[in-house]
Design a protein around this motif. Structure first.
Motif, PDB file in Angstrom:
ATOM      1  N   LYS A 154     -10.382   4.909   8.117  1.00 12.74           N
ATOM      2  CA  LYS A 154     -10.165   6.156   7.546  1.00 12.74           C
ATOM      3  C   LYS A 154     -11.460   6.231   6.733  1.00 12.74           C
ATOM      4  O   LYS A 154     -12.521   7.133   6.621  1.00 12.74           O
TER       5      LYS A 154
ATOM      6  N   MET B 220      -4.554  11.150   1.500  1.00 14.30           N
ATOM      7  CA  MET B 220      -3.780  10.830   2.779  1.00 14.30           C
ATOM      8  C   MET B 220      -3.760   9.259   2.798  1.00 14.30           C
ATOM      9  O   MET B 220      -4.949   8.680   2.606  1.00 14.30           O
TER      10      MET B 220
ATOM     11  N   ILE C 190      -0.308  16.882   7.315  1.00 13.12           N
ATOM     12  CA  ILE C 190      -1.410  15.775   6.758  1.00 13.12           C
ATOM     13  C   ILE C 190      -1.954  16.168   5.374  1.00 13.12           C
ATOM     14  O   ILE C 190      -2.846  17.399   5.608  1.00 13.12           O
ATOM     15  N   PRO C 191      -2.135  15.414   4.382  1.00 10.16           N
ATOM     16  CA  PRO C 191      -2.902  15.874   3.244  1.00 10.16           C
ATOM     17  C   PRO C 191      -4.068  15.813   3.195  1.00 10.16           C
ATOM     18  O   PRO C 191      -4.798  15.019   4.086  1.00 10.16           O
TER      19      PRO C 191
ATOM     20  N   LEU D 258      -5.919   9.472  12.172  1.00  9.59           N
ATOM     21  CA  LEU D 258      -7.312   9.550  11.305  1.00  9.59           C
ATOM     22  C   LEU D 258      -8.203  10.606  11.999  1.00  9.59           C
ATOM     23  O   LEU D 258      -8.921  11.236  11.253  1.00  9.59           O
TER      24      LEU D 258
ATOM     25  N   ILE E  13     -14.361   9.013   6.940  1.00 11.22           N
ATOM     26  CA  ILE E  13     -14.745   9.845   5.965  1.00 11.22           C
ATOM     27  C   ILE E  13     -15.914   9.818   5.159  1.00 11.22           C
ATOM     28  O   ILE E  13     -16.750  10.780   4.862  1.00 11.22           O
TER      29      ILE E  13
ATOM     30  N   LEU F 207      -7.027  14.177  10.864  1.00  9.10           N
ATOM     31  CA  LEU F 207      -7.705  13.914   9.565  1.00  9.10           C
ATOM     32  C   LEU F 207      -9.077  14.193   9.241  1.00  9.10           C
ATOM     33  O   LEU F 207      -9.440  15.232   8.691  1.00  9.10           O
TER      34      LEU F 207
ATOM     35  N   ALA G 124      -6.123   1.018  10.042  1.00  8.33           N
ATOM     36  CA  ALA G 124      -6.227   2.470   9.653  1.00  8.33           C
ATOM     37  C   ALA G 124      -7.048   2.546   8.334  1.00  8.33           C
ATOM     38  O   ALA G 124      -7.804   3.407   8.242  1.00  8.33           O
ATOM     39  N   ALA G 125      -6.792   1.867   7.104  1.00 10.68           N
ATOM     40  CA  ALA G 125      -7.512   1.827   6.018  1.00 10.68           C
ATOM     41  C   ALA G 125      -9.172   1.927   6.350  1.00 10.68           C
ATOM     42  O   ALA G 125      -9.706   2.846   5.911  1.00 10.68           O
TER      43      ALA G 125
ATOM     44  N   PRO H 275      -3.632   6.354   5.127  1.00  9.50           N
ATOM     45  CA  PRO H 275      -3.831   6.029   6.516  1.00  9.50           C
ATOM     46  C   PRO H 275      -2.653   5.534   7.417  1.00  9.50           C
ATOM     47  O   PRO H 275      -2.504   5.464   8.548  1.00  9.50           O
ATOM     48  N   GLU H 276      -1.883   4.656   6.591  1.00 13.61           N
ATOM     49  CA  GLU H 276      -0.659   4.011   7.088  1.00 13.61           C
ATOM     50  C   GLU H 276       0.567   4.696   7.116  1.00 13.61           C
ATOM     51  O   GLU H 276       1.546   4.297   7.760  1.00 13.61           O
TER      52      GLU H 276
END
Lengths: 115, 730
Positions: free
Chosen positions: A29, B210, B204-205, A59, A33, A62, A25-26, B212-213
């Motif tokens: 992201k 944010m 969701i910020p 994600l 982005i 987001l 995920a990190a 992600p986890e």
């Protein structure tokens, strides 16, 4: 486990392959982005996503919200069945612009504009 | 998850069996009072519930078939179709068909072809009735069956939707903990149908804040399901701790939605829209909700814009949720739930678990006995005292555990209503079934295993015992025959009687047959009782021949074998021309009994305490080493058996011999033993197949000192001695 952010006269293409889950995920992201920040529009290709969990969906949401905030464009151009299943379960197809974005229709995914 | 589905099916089968039984009872009631609206309603509800549950579990055949039944019942309920004998007949057949289908539900093989065909035939019959009704277009039409909204307190309106509303807000750590919302939501369709699902992404910020986890998502789900709230809650069991879950039942009061809206962190407008979009509330209902909410706000003085009714101005943030409102909401939900589910009074337990518990208690009884013995030997007063307290507690524990296994026999009895009804049609005799003592309780295993023998006996009584109506009229008896099922407790046993007022057994014919089958010697003097009991002999029951001869005895040996496997006995009483009574005696339980321990030679034996009447010393005059004889007990002749002889003990008799007087089925017999030890709790262990035919022994138990003691089977002991005596007499 590859991803690519290329700039070819138009939307940058971000392809995500393999797992799209909390373990990455990190990393993902950042990919999404960064991709958004680097170009005015991105095409996200999920056709090679083998596994997706809720963090993956999150994600995408987001990125979609970030795109709206930055007045940029983001669209999902293709999605594997694993990705589609989850997007449909969460009833997010419309929101993510991926309702009809099956792998074989990768070129026809509709573009989403921020509101 | 697959396992849970299997479990759901199992529950469905168990519940359906009960519902089908309810349906049968209701139909039988309707046969006598066809206008009973309550019964019609309950009939309809049973069918409706089965339909709903089978649909959820994907048992399409059941759902399809039950749907047609339900359509008919719904018309009956609306008084559009009148209940007739014919309709009841068809509905009973349908009930049986559903019952057959339900039993196939546990296997994956699907529905057998034959059943499908049968279903089609029945549907045709049902359609004929549906079609015959005024405005008979309903046959093909899929009718929406309105389920009555659950009763709720008079205040406040009720939402019109049939769906459950589920609000989920997953905690930030859900994903990190491996709890993926997708797997929970993905499971819901197994319990019902997701009508609408809206993912709440508002939390969701912005990207740079944010994590992600973390999980920021929430869900508003409208869900059609016939499962109860507990089952739906169970889906989310693993996330209950770090997830806010609100489940509103269908037709919840608008007030509940207000409380939901207030409890959730999001914007009121948004939530309101979501509720409307998902179909949980209509616009009008939402307006009402918000009006109510404003009233709340005024009362609490919590919102500034309280007077303005414009919904957009009211924002309820996380910090503004009033704990008392949430509490009240929970309280109210609890109330509704009580109304909704009657399960709250009883718990469904897997019988296997109960068996395990009984086994454990059994072991506990044995080890308590061991401790008691040690304590006595050590002669430590405090230890003795605590061990005796413990023993008392273990005894109580034993009793309540056994009680948990006890079920009233009434349910088993009432199933015969239908059987007798059907039989009376088949064989053209009018039969009344009279049931008494249905509240008598006995062990569940015993109840289950007594069913088949009872069916046999009732069938025999109806078929062979009762005369045809004309014959009865000629004999001056009422034309309607009577079969009676009765149960009662008697000296640690339960007695079940099946009696009829028919022609009784024909003594001569039975004797004739027995002699020709070599079961009795010609000229052998036999009492009536002995002759009647001959019908239980294996050689006696050669089907039709016997039926023609005596009208009795079909499979009676099987009946006796079944009953004896439960450590019970069976006997027949009969008066020619007046009727026959078959009396079954069964032990109350199969696992633990109170025993009376005696010593014979150098081994210990246990006599079931319930059968022990008294103990007396053997008079000196009887000290001779006789095998068996009689003593004068307060002016009564009491036959006795010297047990050391019976078990072929070589040891010389002790100085003091005692007689333990036991009673069984009206017989008193003395058992001469060498030593009396007193009362012990006895956990019955089966001896296994090898020793099954050993007469006089029904099992074994393990004593506190680790030794094995045999349990004396008093009924069979008496039987074998009696037959020996009669053999000697000849």
């Amino acid at each position: 486990m590859k991803k690519a952010a290329k700039k070819i006269n138009g939307p940058a293409r971000v392809a995500i392959e393999g797992e799209m889950n909390i373990y990455r995920a990190a990393e993902l992201k950042k990919t999404l982005i960064d991709g958004l920040e680097a170009s005015p529009a991105i095409d996200v290709d999920l056709s090679e996503v083998e596994e997706m969990d809720t963090s993956g969906i999150q994600l995408l949401v987001l990125a979609r919200m970030e795109a709206a905030r930055l007045k940029k464009q983001m669209k999902i151009t293709a999605a594997s069945s694993a990705a589609c299943t989850l997007i449909e379960l969460y009833n997010m197809g419309e929101f993510l612009g991926a309702a009809a974005a099956k792998t074989d229709e990768s070129s026809t995914g509709e573009t989403l504009h921020g509101e | 998850m697959e396992n849970e589905l299997q479990q759901a099916r199992q529950t469905f089968i168990t519940e359906s069996r009960e519902l089908l039984q309810d349906m049968e009872d209701a139909l039988l009631i309707l046969e006598n009072s066809p206008d009973d609206q309550d019964t019609i309603n309950s009939l309809f509800r049973s069918a409706h519930t089965i339909k709903g549950a089978s649909g959820i579990l994907g048992l399409d055949e059941i759902e399809r078939f039950t749907h047609v039944v339900e359509s008919l019942l719904s018309r009956v309920r609306e008084n559009e179709i009148k209940i007739t004998g014919e309709i009841i007949e068809v509905l009973l057949e349908c009930r049986d068909h559903i019952s057959g289908l339900v039993e196939t539900a546990s296997s994956e093989g699907g529905v057998p072809k034959k059943a499908v065909k049968r279903g089609a035939e029945l549907i045709e019959k049902l359609n004929a009735h549906l079609g015959a009704a005024p405005g008979g277009k309903a046959a093909a039409k899929a009718e929406q069956a309105p389920f009555e909204p659950p009763a709720c307190d008079s205040t406040g309106a009720v939402a019109s939707t049939d769906a459950w509303h589920i609000s989920l807000r997953f905690g930030p750590d859900a994903l990190r903990a491996g709890m993926d919302p997708a797997s929970f939501i993905g499971y819901l369709p197994k319990l019902g149908e997701i009508v609408s699902l809206i993912t709440i992404t508002e939390s969701i910020p912005p990207a740079d804040e944010m994590d992600p986890e973390s999980c920021y998502l929430g869900f508003e789900i409208d869900f059609m399901s016939d499962f109860d709230k507990k089952s739906i809650e169970d889906v989310f069991e693993f996330v209950r701790e770090d997830c806010d879950i609100y489940i509103l039942p269908p037709h919840s009061r608008i007030q509940s939605y207000v409380e939901l809206i207030e409890a959730l962190p999001e914007d009121v407008v948004l939530l309101g829209e979501i509720l409307i979009r998902g179909g949980a509330l209509t616009h009008t209902e939402l307006q009402e909700a918000l009006a109510l909410q404003n009233a709340h706000a005024v009362k609490d003085g919590a919102a500034d814009g309280a007077q303005t009714l414009r919904i957009g101005e009211i924002m309820v943030g996380q910090g503004m949720v009033h704990p008392e409102v949430v509490d009240a909401a929970l309280e109210k939900q609890k109330k509704t739930q009580v109304v909704r589910s009657r399960e709250s009074n009883t718990i469904r337990i897997d019988a296997g678990k109960l068996d395990d518990l009984v086994d454990l208690v059994g072991e506990l009884v044995i080890s308590t006995a061991a401790i008691g013995q040690h304590a006595q030997r050590i002669e430590d007063a405090p230890l003795t005292e605590s061990s005796s307290i413990m023993m008392r507690l273990v005894e109580e524990l034993r009793d309540s555990t056994m009680k948990a296994r006890m079920v009233p026999i009434g349910d088993t009895f009432s199933r015969f209503n239908r059987m007798v009804r059907d039989m009376s049609r088949d064989i053209g005799k009018e039969i009344d079934l009279v049931i008494s003592g249905g509240e008598t309780e006995l062990d569940k295993t015993v109840v289950e295993r007594i069913n088949d023998p009872l069916i046999h006996l009732v069938r025999n009584a109806a078929d062979h015992g009762l005369e045809d109506p004309e014959v009865r009229r000629v004999k001056g008896k009422p034309e309607r025959g009577k079969i009676r099922l009765n149960a009662l407790h008697d000296a640690g046993c339960i007695v079940i009687e099946v009696s009829d007022d028919g022609k009784g057994l024909n003594r001569e014919r039975i004797l004739e047959k027995a002699v020709s089958a070599g079961l009795a010697a010609p000229g052998q003097p036999l009492s009536d009782r002995e002759i009647y009991n001959l019908v239980f002999e294996p050689g006696f029951s050669t089907a039709e021949k016997v039926t023609k001869l005596s009208g009795r005895g079909v499979g009676m040996d099987v009946v006796r074998k079944n009953i004896e496997s439960l450590r019970g006995t069976v006997e027949i009483e009969s008066r020619e021309g007046e009727g026959t009574t078959v009396r079954i005696r069964l032990p109350l339980t199969l696992a633990i009994i109170d025993g009376f321990m005696v010593g014979i030679g150098d081994s210990c034996y246990v006599i079931p305490l319930d059968m022990v009447v008294e103990c007396v010393e053997l008079p000196a005059s009887e000290k001779r080493d006789k095998k068996q004889s009689c003593i004068n007990l307060r002016g009564e002749a009491l036959p006795y058996i010297r047990m050391s002889h019976f078990f072929n003990k070589q040891a010389s008799p002790g100085r003091f011999e005692n007689i333990v007087i036991v009673q069984y089925a009206g017989h008193k017999v003395g058992l001469v033993v060498d030593e009396l030890f007193g009362e012990v709790q006895t956990v019955i262990k089966s001896l296994g197949k090898v020793y099954r035919d050993v007469r006089g022994i029904s099992g074994a138990t393990i004593l506190g000192n680790g030794k094995v003691a045999l349990i004396i089977d008093v009924p069979r002991l008496i039987q074998s001695v009696e037959s020996e005596i009669s053999a000697v007499a000849v």
